[in-house]
Design a protein around this motif. Structure first.
Motif, PDB file in Angstrom:
ATOM      1  N   TYR A  60       0.996  -1.563  -0.010  1.00 20.48           N
ATOM      2  CA  TYR A  60      -0.024   0.261  -0.107  1.00 20.48           C
ATOM      3  C   TYR A  60       0.474   1.447  -0.122  1.00 20.48           C
ATOM      4  O   TYR A  60       0.592   1.956  -0.955  1.00 20.48           O
ATOM      5  N   CYS A  61       2.186   1.245   0.058  1.00 21.15           N
ATOM      6  CA  CYS A  61       2.625   2.074   0.833  1.00 21.15           C
ATOM      7  C   CYS A  61       3.265   2.380  -0.476  1.00 21.15           C
ATOM      8  O   CYS A  61       4.507   3.530  -0.016  1.00 21.15           O
ATOM      9  N   ALA A  62       3.985   1.271  -1.196  1.00 22.12           N
ATOM     10  CA  ALA A  62       4.901   1.592  -2.419  1.00 22.12           C
ATOM     11  C   ALA A  62       4.241   2.414  -3.573  1.00 22.12           C
ATOM     12  O   ALA A  62       4.466   2.529  -4.193  1.00 22.12           O
ATOM     13  N   GLU A  63       2.733   2.373  -3.340  1.00 25.22           N
ATOM     14  CA  GLU A  63       1.991   2.763  -4.530  1.00 25.22           C
ATOM     15  C   GLU A  63       1.647   4.433  -4.832  1.00 25.22           C
ATOM     16  O   GLU A  63       1.662   4.757  -3.398  1.00 25.22           O
ATOM     17  N   GLY A  64       1.519   4.710  -6.215  1.00 20.71           N
ATOM     18  CA  GLY A  64       0.601   6.213  -6.225  1.00 20.71           C
ATOM     19  C   GLY A  64      -0.780   5.792  -5.556  1.00 20.71           C
ATOM     20  O   GLY A  64      -1.552   4.951  -6.301  1.00 20.71           O
ATOM     21  N   HIS A  65      -1.331   6.652  -5.239  1.00 15.42           N
ATOM     22  CA  HIS A  65      -2.501   7.272  -4.483  1.00 15.42           C
ATOM     23  C   HIS A  65      -3.071   8.323  -5.352  1.00 15.42           C
ATOM     24  O   HIS A  65      -2.991   9.097  -5.468  1.00 15.42           O
ATOM     25  N   VAL A  66      -4.566   7.956  -5.744  1.00 11.99           N
ATOM     26  CA  VAL A  66      -4.963   9.531  -5.951  1.00 11.99           C
ATOM     27  C   VAL A  66      -5.630   9.502  -4.543  1.00 11.99           C
ATOM     28  O   VAL A  66      -7.068   8.604  -3.540  1.00 11.99           O
ATOM     29  N   ALA A  67      -6.206  10.738  -4.217  1.00  5.71           N
ATOM     30  CA  ALA A  67      -6.715  10.672  -2.932  1.00  5.71           C
ATOM     31  C   ALA A  67      -8.256  11.725  -2.812  1.00  5.71           C
ATOM     32  O   ALA A  67      -8.023  12.559  -3.962  1.00  5.71           O
ATOM     33  N   VAL A  68      -9.022  11.233  -2.155  1.00  9.50           N
ATOM     34  CA  VAL A  68     -10.147  12.042  -2.713  1.00  9.50           C
ATOM     35  C   VAL A  68     -10.561  12.278  -1.114  1.00  9.50           C
ATOM     36  O   VAL A  68     -10.466  12.263  -0.135  1.00  9.50           O
ATOM     37  N   THR A  69     -10.654  14.397  -0.787  1.00 13.19           N
ATOM     38  CA  THR A  69      -9.952  14.928   0.172  1.00 13.19           C
ATOM     39  C   THR A  69     -11.563  15.513   0.554  1.00 13.19           C
ATOM     40  O   THR A  69     -11.217  15.734   1.863  1.00 13.19           O
ATOM     41  N   ALA A  70     -12.387  15.569  -0.085  1.00 13.94           N
ATOM     42  CA  ALA A  70     -13.745  16.531   0.700  1.00 13.94           C
ATOM     43  C   ALA A  70     -14.402  15.245   1.171  1.00 13.94           C
ATOM     44  O   ALA A  70     -14.649  13.500   1.449  1.00 13.94           O
ATOM     45  N   GLY A  71     -15.570  16.230   2.182  1.00 14.23           N
ATOM     46  CA  GLY A  71     -16.514  14.752   2.140  1.00 14.23           C
ATOM     47  C   GLY A  71     -15.827  13.717   4.314  1.00 14.23           C
ATOM     48  O   GLY A  71     -14.519  14.148   4.840  1.00 14.23           O
ATOM     49  N   THR A  72     -16.841  13.891   4.857  1.00 19.23           N
ATOM     50  CA  THR A  72     -16.482  13.879   6.277  1.00 19.23           C
ATOM     51  C   THR A  72     -16.053  12.441   6.818  1.00 19.23           C
ATOM     52  O   THR A  72     -15.106  11.966   7.435  1.00 19.23           O
ATOM     53  N   GLY A  73     -16.418  11.744   5.181  1.00 19.60           N
ATOM     54  CA  GLY A  73     -15.697   9.686   5.123  1.00 19.60           C
ATOM     55  C   GLY A  73     -14.404   9.990   5.493  1.00 19.60           C
ATOM     56  O   GLY A  73     -13.526   9.280   5.414  1.00 19.60           O
ATOM     57  N   ALA A  74     -13.760  11.210   4.146  1.00 16.42           N
ATOM     58  CA  ALA A  74     -12.019  11.479   3.864  1.00 16.42           C
ATOM     59  C   ALA A  74     -11.308  11.646   5.696  1.00 16.42           C
ATOM     60  O   ALA A  74     -10.356  11.093   5.189  1.00 16.42           O
ATOM     61  N   GLN A  75     -12.349  12.498   6.285  1.00 16.88           N
ATOM     62  CA  GLN A  75     -11.549  12.698   8.219  1.00 16.88           C
ATOM     63  C   GLN A  75     -11.119  10.964   8.582  1.00 16.88           C
ATOM     64  O   GLN A  75     -10.501  11.116   9.409  1.00 16.88           O
ATOM     65  N   LEU A  76     -12.593  10.110   8.474  1.00 15.16           N
ATOM     66  CA  LEU A  76     -12.231   9.554   9.057  1.00 15.16           C
ATOM     67  C   LEU A  76     -11.126   8.511   8.184  1.00 15.16           C
ATOM     68  O   LEU A  76     -10.227   7.723   9.403  1.00 15.16           O
ATOM     69  N   LEU A  77     -10.354   8.503   6.575  1.00 15.04           N
ATOM     70  CA  LEU A  77      -8.852   7.881   6.641  1.00 15.04           C
ATOM     71  C   LEU A  77      -8.114   8.661   6.869  1.00 15.04           C
ATOM     72  O   LEU A  77      -7.324   7.631   7.224  1.00 15.04           O
ATOM     73  N   GLN A  78      -8.110  10.206   7.148  1.00 11.03           N
ATOM     74  CA  GLN A  78      -7.205  10.613   7.563  1.00 11.03           C
ATOM     75  C   GLN A  78      -6.985  10.176   8.929  1.00 11.03           C
ATOM     76  O   GLN A  78      -5.706  10.072   9.363  1.00 11.03           O
ATOM     77  N   GLN A  79      -7.777   9.974   9.545  1.00 10.68           N
ATOM     78  CA  GLN A  79      -7.447   9.909  11.064  1.00 10.68           C
ATOM     79  C   GLN A  79      -6.598   8.539  11.011  1.00 10.68           C
ATOM     80  O   GLN A  79      -5.568   8.340  12.098  1.00 10.68           O
ATOM     81  N   ALA A  80      -7.100   7.256  10.418  1.00 17.59           N
ATOM     82  CA  ALA A  80      -6.568   5.966  10.341  1.00 17.59           C
ATOM     83  C   ALA A  80      -4.928   5.924   9.968  1.00 17.59           C
ATOM     84  O   ALA A  80      -4.304   5.318  10.415  1.00 17.59           O
ATOM     85  N   LEU A  81      -4.658   6.428   8.858  1.00 21.12           N
ATOM     86  CA  LEU A  81      -3.680   7.042   8.300  1.00 21.12           C
ATOM     87  C   LEU A  81      -3.059   7.802   9.519  1.00 21.12           C
ATOM     88  O   LEU A  81      -1.451   6.922   9.433  1.00 21.12           O
ATOM     89  N   THR A  82      -2.836   8.249  10.547  1.00 26.04           N
ATOM     90  CA  THR A  82      -2.151   8.970  10.824  1.00 26.04           C
ATOM     91  C   THR A  82      -1.582   7.944  12.112  1.00 26.04           C
ATOM     92  O   THR A  82      -1.250   8.040  12.557  1.00 26.04           O
ATOM     93  N   ARG A  83      -2.930   7.229  13.280  1.00 31.13           N
ATOM     94  CA  ARG A  83      -3.230   6.177  13.892  1.00 31.13           C
ATOM     95  C   ARG A  83      -2.532   5.656  13.328  1.00 31.13           C
ATOM     96  O   ARG A  83      -1.242   4.836  14.091  1.00 31.13           O
ATOM     97  N   GLU A  84      -2.108   4.897  12.230  1.00 31.55           N
ATOM     98  CA  GLU A  84      -1.321   3.623  11.793  1.00 31.55           C
ATOM     99  C   GLU A  84       0.031   4.522  11.012  1.00 31.55           C
ATOM    100  O   GLU A  84       0.778   3.342  10.794  1.00 31.55           O
ATOM    101  N   ARG A  85       0.170   5.207  11.010  1.00 33.04           N
ATOM    102  CA  ARG A  85       1.731   5.876  11.112  1.00 33.04           C
ATOM    103  C   ARG A  85       1.927   6.394   9.465  1.00 33.04           C
ATOM    104  O   ARG A  85       3.218   5.185   9.039  1.00 33.04           O
ATOM    105  N   ILE A  86       0.571   5.574   8.493  1.00 32.96           N
ATOM    106  CA  ILE A  86       1.258   5.297   6.956  1.00 32.96           C
ATOM    107  C   ILE A  86       1.125   6.750   6.471  1.00 32.96           C
ATOM    108  O   ILE A  86       0.073   7.901   6.116  1.00 32.96           O
ATOM    109  N   GLU A  87       2.086   7.087   5.095  1.00 33.60           N
ATOM    110  CA  GLU A  87       2.110   7.960   4.324  1.00 33.60           C
ATOM    111  C   GLU A  87       1.884   7.201   2.894  1.00 33.60           C
ATOM    112  O   GLU A  87       2.509   6.936   2.738  1.00 33.60           O
ATOM    113  N   ARG A  88       1.334   8.483   2.511  1.00 27.69           N
ATOM    114  CA  ARG A  88       0.534   7.646   1.207  1.00 27.69           C
ATOM    115  C   ARG A  88       1.600   8.634   0.103  1.00 27.69           C
ATOM    116  O   ARG A  88       1.726   9.451   0.237  1.00 27.69           O
TER     117      ARG A  88
END
Length: 306
Positions: free
Chosen positions: A196-224
Motif C-alpha cells: 500500500y505504501c509503495a504504490e501511488g495514490h489518488v486521494a479524495v479529499t472532500a467529505g466526512t468519510g475522508a476525515q475518517l481515512l486520514q485519522q486512520a492513516l495518522t493513527r497507523e503512521r502510514i504515509e501515502r
C-alpha cells in the motif's frame, strides 16, 4: 382576560358533548356511565353542568327512559356536527398519491450518492410517480437549515454534525476498500500495508468519510504517495482504470465504481473506522405525507444494503 379568551372559557367541555350525544341514543344514565367508563354520580354531575349551560333540562325521566326535550331535539344535530368536525380534525392529513402528484423533492447528498443511489432512486420514482421531480443538492453547512425550512426534504449520507430536531434512519453500514486496475502488475490478492505504501495514490479529499481515512492513516503512521488529489469521485473510476494508481474509499462507492470500470477491489490493509449512511429529515415534516412517502422509498431501496 380578552374577549377571545373569555369566549373560549364559555365553551362546554368536549366530554359534555359526548355525554349528550350518547345519552340521546341510549336514554339511560347507568348505561351511558358504563360506556363512558365513569361512575353514575359523575355522569349525573356532567349532565347537571350541561343543563346549566343550555338552561334546559334536556332529558326528562319517563317510564320508557330519559326522554329528550324539544331543546335537546334541536341541539343534537349541531352537537353531532361539532363532534364529527373534531373527528375530521384529528384524522386530517393532506393526501399524497405518487401516481398523480405534481411535486419537487430536494435531496441533499454527496457526489458518491449521485453515483451509488441516485440512478436507482430516479428509476423508481419515474416508474411510480411520473409527475415528481427530483433535485440533488449538496450536503454543507446549510443542510440543517434547509431541512428545517422545508427547502430540502431529505439529507442522505454520513452527516454526524446534524443536531436537534432532525430525525434519522440508518440505511446501511460502510467499511473501506481499495481499488486498482484489474491488470495492475503489482496488486495481487495478497495486499498488505507495505505494498500500500509503495504504490501511488489518488486521494479524495472532500467529505466526512475522508476525515475518517486520514485519522486512520495518522493513527497507523502510514504515509501515502499521493499523485493526484480530487475533490470528489467524478472521474475517479476512469483514472484508476487507465493508470497504476490505487485509491481508498468506502465500499459502496468503491464497488459501484469497480463494476462500472472493471476494477479490482481489495480489502483495505489497515483498520479504518466504518460509518453508517443514514437518511435525515426535520421533525416539522415527520408526519407530512409526501415526505413519508419519499422516506419509505429510500428505505425500501437502500435500507439494509451494503
Amino acid at each position: 382576560m380578552d374577549n377571545s379568551a373569555a369566549s373560549l372559557a364559555d365553551l362546554p367541555d368536549l366530554k359534555l358533548l359526548q355525554l349528550f350525544d350518547l345519552l340521546y341514543d341510549v336514554r339511560n344514565v347507568s348505561r351511558v356511565a358504563e360506556q363512558l367508563g365513569q361512575s353514575q354520580p359523575t355522569i349525573s354531575i356532567w349532565l347537571g353542568r350541561l343543563r346549566d349551560y343550555v338552561r334546559d333540562p334536556l332529558f326528562i325521566r319517563t317510564p320508557g327512559g330519559m326522554a329528550p326535550t324539544p331543546q335537546a331535539d334541536a341541539l343534537i344535530g349541531p352537537c353531532r356536527e361539532i363532534l364529527e368536525s373534531l373527528r375530521r380534525f384529528t384524522a386530517w392529513e393532506i393526501a399524497f398519491d405518487p401516481a398523480t402528484a405534481q411535486r419537487r423533492f430536494r435531496i441533499c447528498m454527496t457526489d458518491a450518492s449521485h453515483i451509488t443511489l441516485l440512478p436507482r432512486l430516479l428509476a423508481h420514482v419515474r416508474a411510480q410517480a411520473p409527475g415528481v421531480r427530483l433535485e440533488a443538492a449538496r450536503i454543507d453547512g446549510n443542510t440543517e437549515r434547509t431541512l428545517e425550512s422545508g427547502e430540502a426534504d431529505l439529507a442522505i449520507g454520513y452527516v454526524p454534525w446534524l443536531s436537534g430536531g432532525i430525525y434519522q434512519q440508518q440505511l446501511y453500514e460502510q467499511d473501506w476498500v481499495c481499488l486498482a486496475n484489474r491488470h495492475h502488475p503489482r496488486i495481487r490478492t495478497r495486499f498488505g500495508v507495505k505494498q500500500y505504501c509503495a504504490e501511488g495514490h489518488v486521494a479524495v479529499t472532500a467529505g466526512t468519510g475522508a476525515q475518517l481515512l486520514q485519522q486512520a492513516l495518522t493513527r497507523e503512521r502510514i504515509e501515502r504517495q499521493v499523485v493526484l488529489e480530487l475533490p470528489g469521485f467524478l472521474g475517479l473510476g476512469a483514472i484508476v482504470q487507465t493508470t497504476d494508481l490505487i485509491t481508498t474509499l468506502p465500499r459502496h462507492i468503491g464497488e459501484t465504481l469497480a463494476q462500472a470500470n472493471d476494477l479490482a477491489v481489495r480489502a483495505c490493509p489497515f483498520p479504518v473506522e466504518g460509518f453508517a449512511v443514514r437518511q435525515h429529515w426535520h421533525a416539522r415534516y415527520h408526519h407530512e405525507a409526501g415526505n413519508r412517502w419519499l422516506r419509505g422509498v429510500v428505505s425500501q431501496l437502500f435500507g439494509g444494503s451494503r
